[in-house]
Design a protein around this motif. Structure first.
Motif, short mmCIF file in Angstrom:
data_model
loop_
_atom_site.label_atom_id
_atom_site.label_comp_id
_atom_site.label_asym_id
_atom_site.label_seq_id
_atom_site.Cartn_x
_atom_site.Cartn_y
_atom_site.Cartn_z
N VAL A 32 0.83 -1.21 0.00
CA VAL A 32 0.00 0.00 0.00
C VAL A 32 0.87 1.27 0.00
CG1 VAL A 32 -2.05 -1.09 0.99
CG2 VAL A 32 -0.36 -0.07 2.54
N VAL A 79 -4.34 -0.11 9.79
CA VAL A 79 -5.51 -0.79 9.21
C VAL A 79 -5.27 -0.91 7.71
CG1 VAL A 79 -8.02 -0.71 8.87
CG2 VAL A 79 -7.01 0.20 10.99
N ALA A 85 -7.30 -7.73 -2.29
CA ALA A 85 -8.46 -8.20 -1.51
C ALA A 85 -9.33 -7.04 -1.03
CB ALA A 85 -7.97 -9.02 -0.33
N GLN A 88 -13.98 -5.83 -0.30
CA GLN A 88 -14.74 -7.07 -0.14
C GLN A 88 -15.16 -7.28 1.31
OE1 GLN A 88 -12.87 -10.51 -2.14
NE2 GLN A 88 -11.50 -9.03 -3.10
N GLY A 89 -15.01 -6.24 2.12
CA GLY A 89 -15.51 -6.36 3.49
C GLY A 89 -14.46 -6.63 4.54
N ASN A 90 -13.23 -6.80 4.13
CA ASN A 90 -12.19 -7.15 5.10
C ASN A 90 -11.89 -6.00 6.08
OD1 ASN A 90 -10.02 -8.87 6.11
ND2 ASN A 90 -8.65 -7.38 5.16
N SER A 111 -7.13 9.07 9.67
CA SER A 111 -7.70 8.37 8.51
C SER A 111 -7.09 8.83 7.20
CB SER A 111 -9.21 8.62 8.49
OG SER A 111 -9.75 8.20 7.25
N THR A 112 -6.72 7.88 6.37
CA THR A 112 -6.35 8.21 4.99
C THR A 112 -7.64 8.49 4.22
OG1 THR A 112 -6.52 5.90 4.34
CG2 THR A 112 -4.34 6.67 5.03
N ALA A 114 -8.57 6.83 1.66
CA ALA A 114 -9.14 5.52 1.30
C ALA A 114 -10.04 4.96 2.41
CB ALA A 114 -8.01 4.53 1.00
N SER A 115 -9.73 5.29 3.65
CA SER A 115 -10.48 4.68 4.75
C SER A 115 -11.56 5.59 5.33
CB SER A 115 -9.50 4.27 5.86
OG SER A 115 -8.71 5.37 6.24
N ASN A 117 -14.53 6.91 4.39
CA ASN A 117 -15.94 6.48 4.38
C ASN A 117 -16.20 5.37 5.39
OD1 ASN A 117 -16.50 8.27 2.39
ND2 ASN A 117 -16.64 6.76 0.72
N TYR A 119 -14.60 4.79 8.20
CA TYR A 119 -14.61 5.28 9.58
C TYR A 119 -15.86 6.14 9.87
CZ TYR A 119 -9.78 3.63 9.65
OH TYR A 119 -8.65 2.86 9.58
#
Ligand SMILES: CC(C)(COP(=O)(O)OP(=O)(O)OC[C@H]1O[C@@H](n2cnc3c(N)ncnc32)[C@H](O)[C@@H]1OP(=O)(O)O)[C@@H](O)C(=O)NCCC(=O)NCCS
Length: 291
Positions: A32, A79, A85, A88-90, A111-112, A114-115, A117, A119
Motif C-alpha cells: 500500500v 488498518v 483483496a 470485499q468487506g475485510n 484516517s487516509t 481511502a479509509s 468512508n 470510519y
C-alpha cells in the motif's frame, strides 16, 4: 462476533499480530506504499495489540492494530487490506474485531482518504487535518526568534516530567509509548526557569527520520524543539506530521519539507483535540497510528 470471514474464494482468519511473520507484515505495507521497515513493525507490535488476517496457508491479507493509553482511551492504526483483496468487506470486519477488544474505550485515529468512508460509517467524527511534511532537509535553516530558555538533553530521571507534559498535551497518559520511544529516540527538552516546558523526540523510521512527538506551549518553543533535530539532519530524509498551519508549517516548508500526504484525525467517544492557548500541545505527532 464471527472469527472468520469469507472474501469471494478466500476464507480468512484473524490471528494475533504478534504471531505473524514480520516479513509478511512488511510486504503488506509495501503493497500500500507505506514506508515501514520490518523493525518499525516489530517495535509497533511490541507496543500495541491487534490482528492480522491470514488465509489457510498463512498468507497475510490485512492488519489492524490498537494502542491503549490508560484504561479508557486507545488509538487505532495500521488498518490495511492488501490491494487485491480490497472492497470485499475485510477492512470493516477487521475494525469490528478491534472494536470488540477496545470495548469501553474512547478512540482516536488518523484516517487516509481511502479509509474515510469506512470510519464515518463506523461513527468516527472529523477533528482536524494532519499534514505529513517530508523530504531532504535544506542545508541551511531559517533564523528563529530568540530562544527563551535552554535546550537540553533531558537526564533519564526527568522522563516522568516529560510524560506529565505529554499527558497535558495529549489528554491521555501515553506512558508506555514514551517509555518505548525513549531508547530509540534522540530527546531534547526545553528548560525555562528550572522547569521543563516542552520536549521533542527524533527517531529512525521508514525512509529516514521522523521528528515527533513535539510538545510545546507556544509556536516559538515548538519551532526550536523541531529545529534542533533538523539541524542534525541537513541533507537527510526527515518527516514531521503536524496539524499546525501557521509558523510551524511555514518553517517546515522553508526547511524544504513538503506535504506528501494529508490524513484526518477522527474520534469516536470523547473529543480528542482540546487546545488551550498557552498550555502544552501536540505540535508534532509520534506517528499516524500513535496519535
Ligand atoms: C482502507 C482500507 C483498509 C479498506 O479496506 P477494505 O478491505 O477495502 O474495506 P471494506 O471492503 O471493508 O470496505 C469498507 C468501506 O470502505 C469503502 N470502500 C472500500 N473500497 C472502496 C472503493 N474501492 N471505493 C469507494 N469506497 C470504498 C466503502 O465505504 C466500504 O463500505 P461498505 O462496507 O458499506 O461497502 C483499504 O482500502 C486499504 O488498505 N487502503 C490502503 C491503506 C490505508 O489507507 N489504510 C487506512 C489507514 S487509516
Amino acid at each position: 462476533m464471527p472469527k472468520s470471514v469469507r472474501l469471494k474464494s478466500f476464507e480468512l482468519v484473524a490471528r494475533d499480530i504478534a504471531d505473524v511473520d514480520v516479513e509478511s507484515l512488511h510486504a503488506l505495507t509495501v503493497a500500500v506504499g507505506w514506508p515501514h521497515r520490518p523493525k518499525d513493525w516489530d517495535w509497533l507490535r511490541k507496543l500495541g495489540r491487534g490482528y492480522a488476517v491470514v488465509d489457510g496457508i498463512g498468507r497475510v491479507f490485512g492488519s489492524a492494530m490498537w494502542f491503549p493509553y490508560g484504561e479508557d482511551f486507545a488509538t487505532i492504526g495500521l488498518v490495511i487490506t492488501t490491494p487485491r483483496a480490497q472492497a470485499q468487506g475485510n477492512g470493516r470486519w477487521l475494525m469490528e474485531q478491534v472494536f470488540e477488544q477496545c470495548r469501553g474505550r474512547d478512540l482516536g485515529l488518523n484516517s487516509t482518504r481511502a479509509s474515510h468512508n469506512l470510519y464515518v460509517s463506523l461513527g468516527f467524527r472529523n477533528e482536524a487535518t494532519v499534514c505529513m511534511y517530508q523530504g531532504l532537509v535544506a542545508d541551511s535553516l531559517p533564523n528563529l526568534p530568540a530562544l527563551k530558555g535552554e535546550l537540553i538533553e533531558p537526564p533519564a530521571e526527568t522522563l516522568e516530567e516529560l510524560i506529565e507534559l505529554d499527558t497535558q498535551a495529549f489528554g491521555s497518559r501515553r506512558e508506555e509509548l514514551i517509555k518505548a520511544l525513549e531508547p530509540i529516540s534522540t530527546i531534547r527538552a526545553l528548560n525555562r526557569g528550572g522547569r521543563i516546558v516542552g520536549y521533542s523526540m527524533c527517531r529512525e523510521f521508514g525512509r529516514g527520520h521522523v521528528i515527533g512527538p513535539v510538545v510545546a506551549s507556544n509556536d516559538e518553543d515548538a519551532l526550536h524543539l523541531t529545529a534542533i533535530h533538523l539541524e542534525d539532519l541537513k541533507g537527510q530524509f526527515a518527516r514531521v506530521d503536524t496539524r499546525e498551519t501557521g509558523p510551524v508549517a511555514d518553517f517546515l516548508q522553508t526547511c524544504d519539507l513538503r506535504v506528501a500526504e494529508r490524513v484526518t484525525t477522527m474520534s469516536k467517544g470523547r473529543v480528542l483535540l482540546n487546545r488551550i492557548s498557552g498550555q502544552p500541545w501536540i505540535y508534532g505527532l509520534a506517528g499516524h497510528a500513535l496519535g
